[in-house]
Design a protein around this motif. Structure first.
Motif, PDB file in Angstrom:
ATOM      1  N   LEU A 280       0.834  -1.198   0.000  1.00 51.82           N
ATOM      2  CA  LEU A 280       0.000   0.000   0.000  1.00 51.82           C
ATOM      3  C   LEU A 280       0.873   1.254   0.000  1.00 51.82           C
ATOM      4  O   LEU A 280       0.707   2.167   0.812  1.00 51.82           O
ATOM      5  N   SER A 281       1.831   1.292  -0.922  1.00 52.66           N
ATOM      6  CA  SER A 281       2.735   2.431  -1.086  1.00 52.66           C
ATOM      7  C   SER A 281       3.492   2.716   0.210  1.00 52.66           C
ATOM      8  O   SER A 281       4.085   1.820   0.776  1.00 52.66           O
ATOM      9  N   THR A 282       3.435   3.946   0.708  1.00 55.65           N
ATOM     10  CA  THR A 282       4.203   4.300   1.909  1.00 55.65           C
ATOM     11  C   THR A 282       3.322   4.301   3.152  1.00 55.65           C
ATOM     12  O   THR A 282       3.499   5.113   4.052  1.00 55.65           O
TER      13      THR A 282
ATOM     14  N   VAL B 253       8.029   0.405   9.032  1.00 57.27           N
ATOM     15  CA  VAL B 253       8.194  -1.046   9.011  1.00 57.27           C
ATOM     16  C   VAL B 253       8.507  -1.565   7.618  1.00 57.27           C
ATOM     17  O   VAL B 253       9.366  -2.425   7.450  1.00 57.27           O
ATOM     18  N   ALA B 254       7.839  -1.046   6.612  1.00 59.09           N
ATOM     19  CA  ALA B 254       7.955  -1.614   5.278  1.00 59.09           C
ATOM     20  C   ALA B 254       8.149  -0.511   4.240  1.00 59.09           C
ATOM     21  O   ALA B 254       7.461   0.498   4.278  1.00 59.09           O
ATOM     22  N   PRO B 255       9.066  -0.702   3.294  1.00 56.27           N
ATOM     23  CA  PRO B 255       9.252   0.287   2.232  1.00 56.27           C
ATOM     24  C   PRO B 255       8.110   0.228   1.226  1.00 56.27           C
ATOM     25  O   PRO B 255       7.241  -0.640   1.303  1.00 56.27           O
ATOM     26  N   ASP B 256       8.115   1.156   0.281  1.00 53.82           N
ATOM     27  CA  ASP B 256       7.066   1.233  -0.736  1.00 53.82           C
ATOM     28  C   ASP B 256       7.303   0.157  -1.785  1.00 53.82           C
ATOM     29  O   ASP B 256       8.056   0.351  -2.731  1.00 53.82           O
ATOM     30  N   ALA B 257       6.649  -0.973  -1.612  1.00 56.98           N
ATOM     31  CA  ALA B 257       6.803  -2.090  -2.543  1.00 56.98           C
ATOM     32  C   ALA B 257       5.599  -2.218  -3.468  1.00 56.98           C
ATOM     33  O   ALA B 257       5.345  -3.292  -4.015  1.00 56.98           O
ATOM     34  N   ALA B 258       4.855  -1.141  -3.654  1.00 59.04           N
ATOM     35  CA  ALA B 258       3.638  -1.208  -4.479  1.00 59.04           C
ATOM     36  C   ALA B 258       3.940  -1.756  -5.866  1.00 59.04           C
ATOM     37  O   ALA B 258       3.152  -2.525  -6.419  1.00 59.04           O
TER      38      ALA B 258
ATOM     39  N   ASN C  65      -2.484  -1.833  -8.188  1.00 57.50           N
ATOM     40  CA  ASN C  65      -3.686  -1.635  -7.382  1.00 57.50           C
ATOM     41  C   ASN C  65      -4.142  -0.202  -7.615  1.00 57.50           C
ATOM     42  O   ASN C  65      -3.433   0.737  -7.250  1.00 57.50           O
ATOM     43  N   PRO C  66      -5.286   0.011  -8.242  1.00 64.35           N
ATOM     44  CA  PRO C  66      -5.727   1.380  -8.578  1.00 64.35           C
ATOM     45  C   PRO C  66      -5.797   2.319  -7.393  1.00 64.35           C
ATOM     46  O   PRO C  66      -5.730   3.533  -7.562  1.00 64.35           O
ATOM     47  N   MET C  67      -5.916   1.787  -6.179  1.00 60.99           N
ATOM     48  CA  MET C  67      -6.046   2.634  -4.997  1.00 60.99           C
ATOM     49  C   MET C  67      -4.697   3.055  -4.421  1.00 60.99           C
ATOM     50  O   MET C  67      -4.632   3.984  -3.622  1.00 60.99           O
TER      51      MET C  67
ATOM     52  N   GLY D 298      -3.471   5.738 -10.016  1.00 59.77           N
ATOM     53  CA  GLY D 298      -3.611   4.294  -9.912  1.00 59.77           C
ATOM     54  C   GLY D 298      -3.746   3.595 -11.247  1.00 59.77           C
ATOM     55  O   GLY D 298      -3.678   2.362 -11.308  1.00 59.77           O
ATOM     56  N   LYS D 299      -3.926   4.362 -12.325  1.00 59.64           N
ATOM     57  CA  LYS D 299      -4.007   3.764 -13.667  1.00 59.64           C
ATOM     58  C   LYS D 299      -2.626   3.509 -14.260  1.00 59.64           C
ATOM     59  O   LYS D 299      -2.520   2.907 -15.323  1.00 59.64           O
ATOM     60  N   TRP D 300      -1.589   3.995 -13.562  1.00 59.90           N
ATOM     61  CA  TRP D 300      -0.221   3.849 -14.035  1.00 59.90           C
ATOM     62  C   TRP D 300       0.590   3.054 -13.016  1.00 59.90           C
ATOM     63  O   TRP D 300       0.307   3.098 -11.823  1.00 59.90           O
TER      64      TRP D 300
END
Length: 253
Positions: free
Chosen positions: A58-60, A65-70, A76-78, A169-171
């Protein structure tokens, strides 16, 4: 029994100082019931590594705890990418993905070029944890200035392409890396635009995605259709971009 020590020397070893932050925290989360927000003890994923996977994807959302692994998983459009990890940090190149899950790659199926991802539902962070596959070898090198530079670079990409917040979220970011001035593609872009970039130069490859579906030959993989691609070299001042196989152009930030 009351605490007698000075509050200035009390330590908090949990991410985000536990209940000091509620969205998310370690021991307390929140929910809505009949439109009323309230604290809850059931808002986190279980076991904990799976909760960190949710927040990484879910991005940042939970950067402590967790990096941005989107961009590791199918779009995910959201939750568009905010502070991208490099190709090396997610294992697209090299062999040190921070979470054991290698990033996306291009594949060809029935003559059509697609992007292949590890399917989010089948990416097992518990397994990564038990096998001691999590690695900070690369992500530990990202300091505050580098983190901020990535956020700014990503924001400038959206801005220069005139992608509104509701359309981000479309990209999806397919590739992200820091490049050297000797990079041949960068030199070609600079020649065509008669522009010389300075300082840290990030290369982005992003695409507007179409539909996605499970790979019929491997249910742990998901395939995503490509609608449009853009390649960019980004600095805080100038951006060089190319749509598809077109020519390079320059944009001022």
């Amino acid at each position: 029994m009351p605490l007698t020590g000075s509050p200035t020397i009390r330590q908090a070893y949990l991410p985000d100082a536990a209940a000091g932050v509620f969205a998310p925290s370690w021991d307390v989360s929140f929910d809505r019931t009949n439109g009323v927000e309230h604290l809850a003890s059931y808002g986190l994923g279980s076991p904990f590594p799976e909760d960190s996977k949710l927040c990484a994807a879910l991005s940042t959302f939970w950067r402590a705890v967790a990096p941005d692994a989107a961009r590791t998983f199918q779009p995910n459009p959201m939750w568009p990418t905010v502070s991208p990890l490099t190709d090396a940090e997610i294992g697209q190149v090299g062999n040190l993905p921070w979470d054991r899950i290698s990033g996306p790659r291009r594949v060809t199926k029935d003559g059509e070029e697609l992007i292949e991802y590890s399917d989010f539902a089948h990416a097992d962070y518990v397994e990564s944890s038990l096998q001691k596959k999590f690695s900070l070898s690369l992500t530990a090198k990202v300091d505050v200035r580098e983190y901020e530079a990535r956020v700014l670079a990503m924001a400038n990409v959206y801005q220069v392409l005139r992608i509104r917040p509701e359309d981000r979220g479309k990209w999806s970011v397919f590739s992200f890396q820091l490049v050297q001035p000797t990079n041949s593609e960068l030199q070609q872009a600079q020649t065509q635009t008669q522009t010389t970039l300075g300082g840290n130069i990030y290369r982005f490859e992003i695409y507007r995605h179409g539909s996605s579906f499970l790979d019929p030959e491997n249910s742990r993989k998901r395939l995503v259709k490509i609608e449009e691609t853009v390649t960019l070299f980004v600095t805080p001042v100038n951006i060089l971009l190319k749509r598809g196989n077109g020519t390079w152009s320059r944009r001022r930030v």
